[in-house]
Write a protein that holds these residues in place. Structure first.
Motif, PDB file in Angstrom:
ATOM      1  N   LEU A 294      23.067   7.524   5.645  1.00 59.48           N
ATOM      2  CA  LEU A 294      21.795   7.084   5.085  1.00 59.48           C
ATOM      3  C   LEU A 294      20.657   7.790   5.815  1.00 59.48           C
ATOM      4  O   LEU A 294      20.624   7.832   7.037  1.00 59.48           O
ATOM      5  N   ASP A 295      19.751   8.349   5.039  1.00 62.80           N
ATOM      6  CA  ASP A 295      18.594   9.023   5.631  1.00 62.80           C
ATOM      7  C   ASP A 295      17.519   7.976   5.912  1.00 62.80           C
ATOM      8  O   ASP A 295      16.761   7.583   5.029  1.00 62.80           O
ATOM      9  N   TYR A 296      17.479   7.516   7.144  1.00 64.48           N
ATOM     10  CA  TYR A 296      16.553   6.432   7.486  1.00 64.48           C
ATOM     11  C   TYR A 296      15.774   6.791   8.747  1.00 64.48           C
ATOM     12  O   TYR A 296      16.119   7.703   9.496  1.00 64.48           O
ATOM     13  N   GLY A 297      14.711   6.039   8.963  1.00 62.84           N
ATOM     14  CA  GLY A 297      13.938   6.167  10.189  1.00 62.84           C
ATOM     15  C   GLY A 297      13.662   4.787  10.757  1.00 62.84           C
ATOM     16  O   GLY A 297      13.872   3.769  10.092  1.00 62.84           O
ATOM     17  N   VAL A 298      13.196   4.761  11.989  1.00 60.41           N
ATOM     18  CA  VAL A 298      12.820   3.510  12.639  1.00 60.41           C
ATOM     19  C   VAL A 298      11.387   3.650  13.122  1.00 60.41           C
ATOM     20  O   VAL A 298      10.994   4.700  13.639  1.00 60.41           O
ATOM     21  N   ALA A 299      10.601   2.612  12.927  1.00 64.06           N
ATOM     22  CA  ALA A 299       9.200   2.618  13.348  1.00 64.06           C
ATOM     23  C   ALA A 299       8.848   1.252  13.927  1.00 64.06           C
ATOM     24  O   ALA A 299       9.507   0.248  13.628  1.00 64.06           O
ATOM     25  N   PRO A 300       7.819   1.199  14.766  1.00 68.95           N
ATOM     26  CA  PRO A 300       7.344  -0.111  15.222  1.00 68.95           C
ATOM     27  C   PRO A 300       6.942  -0.968  14.021  1.00 68.95           C
ATOM     28  O   PRO A 300       6.631  -0.445  12.949  1.00 68.95           O
ATOM     29  N   LEU A 301       6.936  -2.269  14.187  1.00 69.96           N
ATOM     30  CA  LEU A 301       6.520  -3.147  13.096  1.00 69.96           C
ATOM     31  C   LEU A 301       5.105  -2.799  12.652  1.00 69.96           C
ATOM     32  O   LEU A 301       4.242  -2.493  13.475  1.00 69.96           O
ATOM     33  N   PRO A 302       4.838  -2.857  11.341  1.00 73.04           N
ATOM     34  CA  PRO A 302       3.507  -2.490  10.825  1.00 73.04           C
ATOM     35  C   PRO A 302       2.418  -3.435  11.340  1.00 73.04           C
ATOM     36  O   PRO A 302       2.684  -4.596  11.678  1.00 73.04           O
ATOM     37  N   LEU A 303       1.210  -2.937  11.375  1.00 71.95           N
ATOM     38  CA  LEU A 303       0.080  -3.758  11.805  1.00 71.95           C
ATOM     39  C   LEU A 303      -0.167  -4.887  10.807  1.00 71.95           C
ATOM     40  O   LEU A 303      -0.015  -4.732   9.601  1.00 71.95           O
ATOM     41  N   LEU A 304      -0.564  -6.028  11.345  1.00 72.07           N
ATOM     42  CA  LEU A 304      -0.885  -7.189  10.529  1.00 72.07           C
ATOM     43  C   LEU A 304      -2.292  -7.049   9.928  1.00 72.07           C
ATOM     44  O   LEU A 304      -3.072  -6.192  10.370  1.00 72.07           O
ATOM     45  N   PRO A 305      -2.653  -7.871   8.942  1.00 66.00           N
ATOM     46  CA  PRO A 305      -3.994  -7.790   8.351  1.00 66.00           C
ATOM     47  C   PRO A 305      -5.124  -7.986   9.349  1.00 66.00           C
ATOM     48  O   PRO A 305      -6.250  -7.524   9.112  1.00 66.00           O
ATOM     49  N   ASN A 306      -4.833  -8.663  10.470  1.00 60.41           N
ATOM     50  CA  ASN A 306      -5.877  -8.839  11.491  1.00 60.41           C
ATOM     51  C   ASN A 306      -6.012  -7.619  12.393  1.00 60.41           C
ATOM     52  O   ASN A 306      -6.786  -7.631  13.357  1.00 60.41           O
ATOM     53  N   GLY A 307      -5.233  -6.570  12.108  1.00 59.25           N
ATOM     54  CA  GLY A 307      -5.298  -5.341  12.884  1.00 59.25           C
ATOM     55  C   GLY A 307      -4.453  -5.353  14.143  1.00 59.25           C
ATOM     56  O   GLY A 307      -4.427  -4.364  14.887  1.00 59.25           O
ATOM     57  N   GLU A 308      -3.725  -6.446  14.377  1.00 54.38           N
ATOM     58  CA  GLU A 308      -2.922  -6.573  15.593  1.00 54.38           C
ATOM     59  C   GLU A 308      -1.477  -6.166  15.350  1.00 54.38           C
ATOM     60  O   GLU A 308      -0.964  -6.209  14.225  1.00 54.38           O
ATOM     61  N   HIS A 309      -0.805  -5.794  16.443  1.00 54.04           N
ATOM     62  CA  HIS A 309       0.630  -5.526  16.380  1.00 54.04           C
ATOM     63  C   HIS A 309       1.392  -6.841  16.332  1.00 54.04           C
ATOM     64  O   HIS A 309       1.083  -7.765  17.095  1.00 54.04           O
ATOM     65  N   PRO A 310       2.384  -6.952  15.466  1.00 55.43           N
ATOM     66  CA  PRO A 310       3.246  -8.128  15.518  1.00 55.43           C
ATOM     67  C   PRO A 310       3.936  -8.197  16.885  1.00 55.43           C
ATOM     68  O   PRO A 310       4.349  -7.168  17.432  1.00 55.43           O
ATOM     69  N   LYS A 311       4.036  -9.383  17.441  1.00 56.51           N
ATOM     70  CA  LYS A 311       4.675  -9.562  18.748  1.00 56.51           C
ATOM     71  C   LYS A 311       6.093 -10.069  18.530  1.00 56.51           C
ATOM     72  O   LYS A 311       6.315 -11.243  18.267  1.00 56.51           O
ATOM     73  N   SER A 312       7.032  -9.157  18.620  1.00 57.89           N
ATOM     74  CA  SER A 312       8.434  -9.509  18.392  1.00 57.89           C
ATOM     75  C   SER A 312       9.013 -10.233  19.599  1.00 57.89           C
ATOM     76  O   SER A 312       8.534 -10.089  20.722  1.00 57.89           O
ATOM     77  N   PHE A 313      10.039 -11.021  19.341  1.00 59.59           N
ATOM     78  CA  PHE A 313      10.831 -11.571  20.432  1.00 59.59           C
ATOM     79  C   PHE A 313      11.665 -10.444  21.037  1.00 59.59           C
ATOM     80  O   PHE A 313      12.128  -9.543  20.330  1.00 59.59           O
ATOM     81  N   SER A 314      11.887 -10.496  22.328  1.00 58.33           N
ATOM     82  CA  SER A 314      12.805  -9.557  22.962  1.00 58.33           C
ATOM     83  C   SER A 314      13.847 -10.328  23.753  1.00 58.33           C
ATOM     84  O   SER A 314      13.619 -11.459  24.186  1.00 58.33           O
ATOM     85  N   GLY A 315      14.988  -9.710  23.884  1.00 54.77           N
ATOM     86  CA  GLY A 315      16.064 -10.261  24.695  1.00 54.77           C
ATOM     87  C   GLY A 315      16.379  -9.284  25.808  1.00 54.77           C
ATOM     88  O   GLY A 315      16.407  -8.066  25.590  1.00 54.77           O
TER      89      GLY A 315
END
Length: 431
Positions: A294-315
Motif C-alpha cells: 500500500l502506498d501510504y504516508g504518516v503525518a502528525p495529526l491535523p490541526l484542530l479548528p482552534n489552530g492547536e495540535h491535537p494532544k495524543s495519549f502516549s505510552g
C-alpha cells in the motif's frame, strides 16, 4: 484502542494486592535493605557501579522482536560485566500482575518490561526499585514526556525503551498530500465519501478514549491535573474539554457510522482495501501495511479548528528493577545498558519502536525514515497516560460518554458530566 486498554485490565486486582504485598515484603525479605545499601556503597555514581559477585539475572519481556533484542544484548552484557542473563517471555502487560506473587516468592524477574500506565500499581504494591543511581543520566538523555511517564509521585523508576503514540496514516493514491488541518479532511470528504459503498475520507476508533482524547486535550481538556497525578482534579468535563467534544461530535457528518460498527480491525481493513483515505493509528500498524504493498504516508495529526495540535495519549515502554532482586546493582546496570544510545538504536532497527532518547532524534536512522519522524513529531504534542491507580476508573465511563455523544447526539456537557460523576463514585468506592 483495545490493545491499550488491555494494559489497564489488571489494575483492580493489583490494587487489592498492594497492602498485603508490602507487608509480606517487609517481613519476608531479610537482607534486601543491606543489599540496597551495599549497592549504594559500591558507588554513588553510575560510572562506578559494579555488579555483585556471582550475580545472575532473569529478565522478562514480551515475545517478539523486543524479546529478540534483549537476548542479543544479553550476550554483550555478559561479555562486559561477566553477568549471565536469562531472558524469559512474559507479556509486558502481565509482568506486574505476575510479580505480585513471584516477587515475594523469590522467583520473579530481576528486570522486567511493563507499560508505564501500570507504574502506580506496581509502586503501591512495593514491586519496584527506584532508578536512583542513573536518575540524573536518564533524565538528561531522554525526552521529557518519556521521563514523565516513568515517574510516580515525582520519583523516577523506569528506564525508557520506546515511546508510542498515534498519528495519521493516509493513502497517497487517494490524497495528494497529508492533510494539514481537519478542515482539509472535511473538504476532501465532500467529494470522496460514499457511505453506501463504505468509502469514507477519515476513520478512527471513536468510542475509545485512547484515540478520542486527542480532540478533548487539543482544546484544553485533561484527565487528571498536575500532569496526570492529581486524581482530585478531573478535567474531562471542563469547558475546554466540552468544546473539543463538540468538534468531535461534528465529525459524524463525514463518518456516519455508529461506534458499534467501528473497531480497530474494521478501520484497518477499510484502509488496507483502499476504501478509507486516512485513519488514526500507531506505529505498530506499519508491519501489517508493509505486507500490503500500500502506498501510504504518516503525518502528525491535523490541526484542530482552534489552530492547536491535537494532544495524543502516549505510552512509554520501559524496563524496571524488581524490588525483591538479590542483585540490585547488576539489575540497574543491565537496565541502563539496555537503554544506552547504541542499544536503543539497535532496538529500533529490530522492533521499529521509537526510541525516546534525545541523542537519537537527529540520527540518520530516524531522520531518513519519514514515518518515524512523523510519529516523533506527534510525540512532541503527546501526553503520557496517567499511571496512578485511579486511571482504571476512567476508561469505561469516558468511552461510554463519547459513544453517547456520537451515537445518540447527546449534549457533550451532559455526557461528560455524567462520566466524571461515575469516575468520582468509583474512586470513592475503591477507597
Amino acid at each position: 484502542m483495545s490493545r491499550r486498554l488491555m494494559m489497564t485490565a489488571v489494575i483492580a486486582v493489583l490494587f487489592s494486592f498492594s497492602f498485603l504485598t508490602a507487608c509480606d515484603k517487609a517481613e519476608n525479605s531479610p537482607g534486601k535493605e543491606e543489599q540496597g545499601n551495599e549497592a549504594q556503597q559500591q558507588s554513588n555514581s553510575s560510572e562506578g557501579l559494579q555488579p555483585e559477585p556471582g550475580a545472575e539475572l532473569l529478565v522478562w519481556e514480551s515475545k517478539g522482536p523486543e524479546f529478540d533484542f534483549l537476548k542479543a544484548i544479553s550476550v554483550e552484557f555478559e561479555k562486559k560485566y561477566g553477568v549471565k542473563v536469562k531472558v524469559e517471555a512474559v507479556p509486558a502487560i502481565d509482568s506486574v500482575k505476575k510479580l505480585t506473587t513471584d516477587g515475594p516468592a523469590g522467583i520473579g524477574a530481576d528486570v522486567f518490561s511493563a507499560p508505564h500506565d501500570q507504574l502506580g500499581n506496581a509502586v503501591t504494591a512495593g514491586l519496584m526499585l527506584e532508578n536512583d543511581v542513573f536518575d540524573e543520566k536518564t533524565t538528561n538523555e531522554f525526552m521529557s514526556s518519556a521521563i514523565s511517564g516513568v515517574k510516580y509521585q515525582g520519583v523516577l523508576y523506569g528506564f525508557p525503551t520506546a515511546i508510542d503514540t498515534y498519528a495519521l496514516f493516509y493513502n497517497k493514491k487517494l490524497m495528494d498530500k497529508a492533510p494539514q488541518t481537519y478542515e482539509d479532511i472535511i473538504n476532501f470528504a465532500v467529494t470522496y465519501n460514499d457511505p453506501a459503498n463504505k468509502k469514507f475520507a477519515f476513520m478512527w476508533d471513536v468510542a475509545q478514549l485512547y484515540q478520542s482524547y486527542s480532540f478533548l486535550a487539543g482544546y484544553g481538556g485533561y484527565v487528571f491535573g498536575n500532569e496526570g497525578t492529581d486524581a482530585n482534579d478531573i478535567g474531562l468535563n471542563n469547558v475546554k474539554a466540552i468544546e473539543g467534544a463538540k468538534f468531535l461530535q461534528s465529525l459524524k457528518q463525514i463518518l456516519p457510522i455508529n461506534v458499534n460498527d467501528m473497531n480497530d480491525n474494521i478501520i484497518t481493513g477499510f484502509f488496507q482495501e483502499g476504501k478509507t483515505a486516512a485513519i488514526i493509528n500507531g506505529p505498530w500498524l506499519i508491519s501489517n501495511l508493509s505486507k500490503d504493498n500500500l502506498d501510504y504516508g504518516v503525518a502528525p495529526l491535523p490541526l484542530l479548528p482552534n489552530g492547536e495540535h491535537p494532544k495524543s495519549f502516549s505510552g512509554i515502554r520501559a524496563l524496571y528493577v524488581n524490588s525483591y532482586t538479590k542483585y540490585p546493582a547488576a539489575a540497574k546496570l543491565f537496565a541502563s545498558f539496555a537503554t544506552n544510545k547504541e542499544n536503543l538504536k539497535l532496538r529500533f532497527e529490530m522492533t521499529t519502536q521509537l526510541p525516546p532518547r534525545n541523542d537519537l532524534t537527529n540520527d540518520p536512522i530516524l531522520t531518513e525514515n519519514p514515518n518515524a519522524l512523523a510519529f516523533l513529531e506527534q510525540a512532541k504534542y503527546s501526553t503520557p497516560m496517567p499511571s496512578i491507580p485511579e486511571m482504571g476508573n476512567v476508561w469505561q465511563p469516558a468511552s461510554a460518554a463519547i459513544a453517547s455523544i456520537w451515537n445518540d447526539n447527546q449534549d457533550p456537557a451532559a455526557a461528560l458530566n455524567k462520566a466524571v460523576e461515575q469516575i468520582k463514585t468509583a474512586m470513592k468506592t475503591k477507597h
